[in-house]
Design a protein around this motif. Structure first.
Motif, PDB file in Angstrom:
ATOM      1  N   THR A 429       0.851  -1.186   0.000  1.00  0.00           N
ATOM      2  CA  THR A 429       0.000   0.000   0.000  1.00  0.00           C
ATOM      3  C   THR A 429       0.890   1.240   0.000  1.00  0.00           C
ATOM      4  O   THR A 429       1.813   1.338   0.806  1.00  0.00           O
ATOM      5  CB  THR A 429      -0.899   0.019   1.253  1.00  0.00           C
ATOM      6  OG1 THR A 429      -1.735  -1.135   1.235  1.00  0.00           O
ATOM      7  CG2 THR A 429      -1.759   1.268   1.294  1.00  0.00           C
ATOM      8  N   PRO A 430       0.640   2.212  -0.892  1.00  0.00           N
ATOM      9  CA  PRO A 430       1.506   3.404  -0.941  1.00  0.00           C
ATOM     10  C   PRO A 430       1.376   4.251   0.324  1.00  0.00           C
ATOM     11  O   PRO A 430       0.427   4.114   1.092  1.00  0.00           O
ATOM     12  CB  PRO A 430       0.980   4.173  -2.156  1.00  0.00           C
ATOM     13  CG  PRO A 430       0.140   3.212  -2.925  1.00  0.00           C
ATOM     14  CD  PRO A 430      -0.394   2.240  -1.932  1.00  0.00           C
ATOM     15  N   LYS A 431       2.334   5.138   0.501  1.00  0.00           N
ATOM     16  CA  LYS A 431       2.218   6.110   1.580  1.00  0.00           C
ATOM     17  C   LYS A 431       1.022   7.009   1.306  1.00  0.00           C
ATOM     18  O   LYS A 431       0.581   7.167   0.156  1.00  0.00           O
ATOM     19  CB  LYS A 431       3.500   6.923   1.736  1.00  0.00           C
ATOM     20  CG  LYS A 431       3.889   7.728   0.509  1.00  0.00           C
ATOM     21  CD  LYS A 431       5.133   8.554   0.767  1.00  0.00           C
ATOM     22  CE  LYS A 431       6.353   7.722   1.013  1.00  0.00           C
ATOM     23  NZ  LYS A 431       6.795   6.960  -0.186  1.00  0.00           N
ATOM     24  N   HIS A 432       0.469   7.615   2.375  1.00  0.00           N
ATOM     25  CA  HIS A 432      -0.725   8.446   2.255  1.00  0.00           C
ATOM     26  C   HIS A 432      -0.461   9.785   2.927  1.00  0.00           C
ATOM     27  O   HIS A 432      -0.024   9.833   4.078  1.00  0.00           O
ATOM     28  CB  HIS A 432      -1.924   7.748   2.910  1.00  0.00           C
ATOM     29  CG  HIS A 432      -3.253   8.329   2.521  1.00  0.00           C
ATOM     30  ND1 HIS A 432      -4.282   7.565   2.022  1.00  0.00           N
ATOM     31  CD2 HIS A 432      -3.723   9.604   2.555  1.00  0.00           C
ATOM     32  CE1 HIS A 432      -5.329   8.342   1.772  1.00  0.00           C
ATOM     33  NE2 HIS A 432      -5.008   9.592   2.096  1.00  0.00           N
ATOM     34  N   VAL A 433      -0.729  10.863   2.209  1.00  0.00           N
ATOM     35  CA  VAL A 433      -0.452  12.215   2.689  1.00  0.00           C
ATOM     36  C   VAL A 433      -1.763  12.983   2.821  1.00  0.00           C
ATOM     37  O   VAL A 433      -2.613  12.939   1.926  1.00  0.00           O
ATOM     38  CB  VAL A 433       0.491  12.958   1.716  1.00  0.00           C
ATOM     39  CG1 VAL A 433       0.732  14.390   2.187  1.00  0.00           C
ATOM     40  CG2 VAL A 433       1.815  12.211   1.576  1.00  0.00           C
ATOM     41  N   LEU A 434      -1.932  13.679   3.943  1.00  0.00           N
ATOM     42  CA  LEU A 434      -3.090  14.552   4.157  1.00  0.00           C
ATOM     43  C   LEU A 434      -2.699  15.983   3.816  1.00  0.00           C
ATOM     44  O   LEU A 434      -1.653  16.474   4.258  1.00  0.00           O
ATOM     45  CB  LEU A 434      -3.572  14.470   5.606  1.00  0.00           C
ATOM     46  CG  LEU A 434      -3.904  13.084   6.148  1.00  0.00           C
ATOM     47  CD1 LEU A 434      -4.420  13.189   7.579  1.00  0.00           C
ATOM     48  CD2 LEU A 434      -4.911  12.373   5.262  1.00  0.00           C
ATOM     49  N   ILE A 435      -3.547  16.643   3.031  1.00  0.00           N
ATOM     50  CA  ILE A 435      -3.293  18.020   2.618  1.00  0.00           C
ATOM     51  C   ILE A 435      -4.392  18.905   3.183  1.00  0.00           C
ATOM     52  O   ILE A 435      -5.577  18.594   3.068  1.00  0.00           O
ATOM     53  CB  ILE A 435      -3.260  18.141   1.087  1.00  0.00           C
ATOM     54  CG1 ILE A 435      -2.257  17.143   0.495  1.00  0.00           C
ATOM     55  CG2 ILE A 435      -2.916  19.561   0.664  1.00  0.00           C
ATOM     56  CD1 ILE A 435      -2.292  17.069  -1.015  1.00  0.00           C
ATOM     57  N   ASN A 436      -4.005  20.005   3.785  1.00  0.00           N
ATOM     58  CA  ASN A 436      -4.969  20.889   4.428  1.00  0.00           C
ATOM     59  C   ASN A 436      -4.572  22.335   4.196  1.00  0.00           C
ATOM     60  O   ASN A 436      -3.562  22.618   3.542  1.00  0.00           O
ATOM     61  CB  ASN A 436      -5.062  20.576   5.928  1.00  0.00           C
ATOM     62  CG  ASN A 436      -6.461  20.776   6.477  1.00  0.00           C
ATOM     63  OD1 ASN A 436      -7.240  21.574   5.951  1.00  0.00           O
ATOM     64  ND2 ASN A 436      -6.796  20.047   7.524  1.00  0.00           N
ATOM     65  N   LYS A 437      -5.361  23.239   4.743  1.00  0.00           N
ATOM     66  CA  LYS A 437      -5.027  24.663   4.721  1.00  0.00           C
ATOM     67  C   LYS A 437      -5.014  25.174   6.149  1.00  0.00           C
ATOM     68  O   LYS A 437      -5.870  24.806   6.962  1.00  0.00           O
ATOM     69  CB  LYS A 437      -6.053  25.452   3.904  1.00  0.00           C
ATOM     70  CG  LYS A 437      -5.941  25.278   2.407  1.00  0.00           C
ATOM     71  CD  LYS A 437      -6.943  26.182   1.695  1.00  0.00           C
ATOM     72  CE  LYS A 437      -6.806  26.060   0.185  1.00  0.00           C
ATOM     73  NZ  LYS A 437      -7.776  26.931  -0.526  1.00  0.00           N
ATOM     74  N   ASP A 438      -4.050  26.048   6.463  1.00  0.00           N
ATOM     75  CA  ASP A 438      -4.025  26.641   7.793  1.00  0.00           C
ATOM     76  C   ASP A 438      -4.935  27.859   7.830  1.00  0.00           C
ATOM     77  O   ASP A 438      -5.616  28.181   6.845  1.00  0.00           O
ATOM     78  CB  ASP A 438      -2.595  26.981   8.228  1.00  0.00           C
ATOM     79  CG  ASP A 438      -1.927  28.003   7.310  1.00  0.00           C
ATOM     80  OD1 ASP A 438      -2.643  28.733   6.590  1.00  0.00           O
ATOM     81  OD2 ASP A 438      -0.684  28.079   7.311  1.00  0.00           O
ATOM     82  N   ALA A 439      -4.956  28.554   8.957  1.00  0.00           N
ATOM     83  CA  ALA A 439      -5.871  29.691   9.137  1.00  0.00           C
ATOM     84  C   ALA A 439      -5.620  30.802   8.122  1.00  0.00           C
ATOM     85  O   ALA A 439      -6.538  31.557   7.773  1.00  0.00           O
ATOM     86  CB  ALA A 439      -5.729  30.232  10.559  1.00  0.00           C
ATOM     87  N   GLU A 440      -4.393  30.901   7.619  1.00  0.00           N
ATOM     88  CA  GLU A 440      -4.059  31.940   6.631  1.00  0.00           C
ATOM     89  C   GLU A 440      -4.260  31.470   5.194  1.00  0.00           C
ATOM     90  O   GLU A 440      -3.992  32.208   4.253  1.00  0.00           O
ATOM     91  CB  GLU A 440      -2.597  32.392   6.812  1.00  0.00           C
ATOM     92  CG  GLU A 440      -2.331  33.234   8.054  1.00  0.00           C
ATOM     93  CD  GLU A 440      -2.358  32.406   9.328  1.00  0.00           C
ATOM     94  OE1 GLU A 440      -1.839  31.273   9.307  1.00  0.00           O
ATOM     95  OE2 GLU A 440      -2.908  32.896  10.334  1.00  0.00           O
ATOM     96  N   GLY A 441      -4.723  30.242   5.023  1.00  0.00           N
ATOM     97  CA  GLY A 441      -4.954  29.720   3.684  1.00  0.00           C
ATOM     98  C   GLY A 441      -3.742  29.081   3.047  1.00  0.00           C
ATOM     99  O   GLY A 441      -3.763  28.748   1.854  1.00  0.00           O
ATOM    100  N   ASN A 442      -2.678  28.874   3.815  1.00  0.00           N
ATOM    101  CA  ASN A 442      -1.481  28.234   3.282  1.00  0.00           C
ATOM    102  C   ASN A 442      -1.650  26.712   3.260  1.00  0.00           C
ATOM    103  O   ASN A 442      -2.244  26.134   4.170  1.00  0.00           O
ATOM    104  CB  ASN A 442      -0.261  28.598   4.141  1.00  0.00           C
ATOM    105  CG  ASN A 442      -0.002  30.093   4.181  1.00  0.00           C
ATOM    106  OD1 ASN A 442       0.000  30.737   3.134  1.00  0.00           O
ATOM    107  ND2 ASN A 442       0.184  30.633   5.371  1.00  0.00           N
TER     108      ASN A 442
END
Length: 486
Positions: A429-442
């Motif tokens: 199974t490949p690695k899994h990455v979570l992508i999000n945005k911080d309070a400033e939209g970064n």
């Protein structure tokens, strides 16, 4: 001449699109720099862009709010997430930021619900719509949840025995729904869904088992279409039959106040995808309003159960093209560094289409190819049957690595593929990455799990874990000494 891959896309599709654009000839997804993701984490990898979950929930809520205001609809709207689409904690936590409810389908789902309650993510006001065929443990878990005060848990009755089974374990009164066994599309080899109770049997079932049962109150009629909500004659015909059952029941069952129009929205599977969600919602609310007015009954509260629509467009997978094989004069096989059967099982099992685009080299010339996975199974491929048409990619060049992405893969692929377990040919199974945005939209990223190691799979298979290399050297050294002594 227009010979570059970007030229092909511009000629074929309306590009760029809301979620896809280019920067320096490289693809960005919701402005996420995918090549940077590859450089940081490697490939193959899977990722989940969490903000898209909330985006889709809010879109649906806005469509229903607009339709309810337009038609002066007197009922309320409740958005439910189908946990079976993706049970992961990060998915549920993101979805629950949006004041939604939950649909469950098996016993262990209730354990997840109780975990979410302990964490304060939901409370007793959250509707728990419990669908599915209910075996003993599922009944016990539902009963435990209701007995502990969660009165908004509504088990949806799937067969004639479930009311008695639930009554034996639930203390006091409880609410229920009834699932309609809708008729399947003509192309199916059977006529009626195996789930639920037939249209003509629902009113007699209510009269025989519910009407005079002081412990049970019918609150919901559940209508599910396996193909999802579509603008075709089949869907509208089934919806109207459902509404006839609802109005007939409502006339003899005052407690009935909710209609669950399960069966979700489709998700984008091509750059040419075009679906008028807003029109469909508008017309559904309009049809319910008209039918209830004609029959002289109050309109129901509307529940929807969106699983793929909630989470599907948040997911993606990135692979590297390892090698190209010219198998005959027409077929070039680009071999990826993973497997379609194991990482995107819907492409193999039901020929499901996903958006497939290269991550880099958009300014290079292109060629027609087939895509092959690493397993020894002849079905481990992705071609024009799954893809909307022939597959074109930047020309293979062993000196210039090519990375390709599959998008909107966030629903079902991990659970069907058996996340964390054995995979065909022991492809990890490949690695899994979570992508999000911080309070400033970064944009922020977090590694959710590493790629499986051989030790993980050997342990499942019952083998001893791989010994430490230093221990192995010591053992070998001692063995030589003993041999020499002899």
């Amino acid at each position: 001449m227009n010979t570059k891959y970007i030229d092909l896309i511009n000629q074929t599709f309306d590009f760029p699109q809301d979620e896809f654009k280019l920067a320096e000839h490289k693809l960005r997804f919701h402005n996420v720099n995918l090549m940077q993701l590859v450089e940081q984490y490697g490939a193959p990898l899977k990722f989940t862009y969490l903000p898209q979950i909330s985006n889709n929930i809010q879109r649906a809520k806005q469509w229903f709010t607009a339709a309810i205001e337009k038609y002066d609809y007197k009922g309320k709207y409740n958005y439910c997430y189908c946990t079976k689409s993706s049970h992961f904690k990060h998915v549920l936590h993101e979805a629950l930021k949006n004041d939604i409810h939950i649909e469950t389908s098996s016993a262990f789902d209730i354990d997840i619900v109780e975990n979410l309650k302990r964490e304060g993510k939901i409370d007793n006001n959250t509707y728990i719509i419990s669908n599915g065929f209910k075996r003993a443990q599922y009944v016990t878990n539902i009963a435990r949840l209701i007995n502990e005060g969660h009165k908004n848990c509504i088990p949806i009755i799937d067969n004639y025995e479930e009311i008695d089974l639930l009554s034996q374990e639930i203390n006091g009164n409880f609410n229920i729904g009834i699932r309609i066994a809708s008729e399947e599309e003509p192309k199916f080899e059977f006529y009626t869904s195996r789930l639920g109770i037939g249209y003509k049997n629902i009113v007699p079932f209510y009269k025989n088992q519910i009407q005079n049962n002081e412990k049970v109150e019918l609150k919901m009629l559940h209508f599910f279409i396996n193909t999802g909500i579509r603008d075709n004659a089949y869907y509208w015909n089934e919806l109207l039959k459902c509404l006839k059952v609802y109005t007939s029941l409502k006339k003899i069952c005052p407690s009935l106040d909710s209609l669950n129009i399960g069966g979700g929205f489709p998700i984008k599977n091509s750059l040419a995808f075009d679906f008028d969600y807003e029109y469909l919602v508008d017309e559904i609310v309009n049809q319910i309003n008209i039918t209830c007015e004609e029959e002289g009954v109050e309109v129901p509260n509307i529940f929807t159960e969106f699983g793929s629509f909630t989470v599907g467009e948040s997911g993606g997978a990135i692979y590297e093209v390892l090698y190209q094989k010219q198998q005959n004069d027409r077929e070039k096989w680009n071999m990826i560094n993973s497997s379609f059967i194991t990482t995107l099982p819907d492409t193999w099992a039901i020929n499901k289409r996903f958006i497939m685009l290269p991550i880099n080299r958009w300014n290079d010339s292109y060629e027609r190819v087939l895509l092959g996975g690493l397993t020894c199974d002849s079905d481990d491929y992705y071609n024009s049957e799954q893809h909307m048409n022939a597959i074109y990619l930047p020309k293979y060049n062993k000196e210039k690595p090519l990375y390709i992405g599959f998008f909107n893969t966030g629903a079902y692929q991990e659970t069907i593929g058996g996340f964390g377990g054995l995979q065909h040919c022991l492809i990890p199974t490949p690695k899994h990455v979570l992508i999000n945005k911080d309070a400033e939209g970064n944009i922020t990223t977090e590694l959710f799990c590493e790629q499986q190691k051989s030790e993980d799979l050997l342990k499942i298979l019952g083998y001893d874990p791989k010994p430490d290399i230093n221990t192995t050297q010591t053992i070998n050294k001692n063995a030589n000494i003993v041999l020499a002594d002899k």
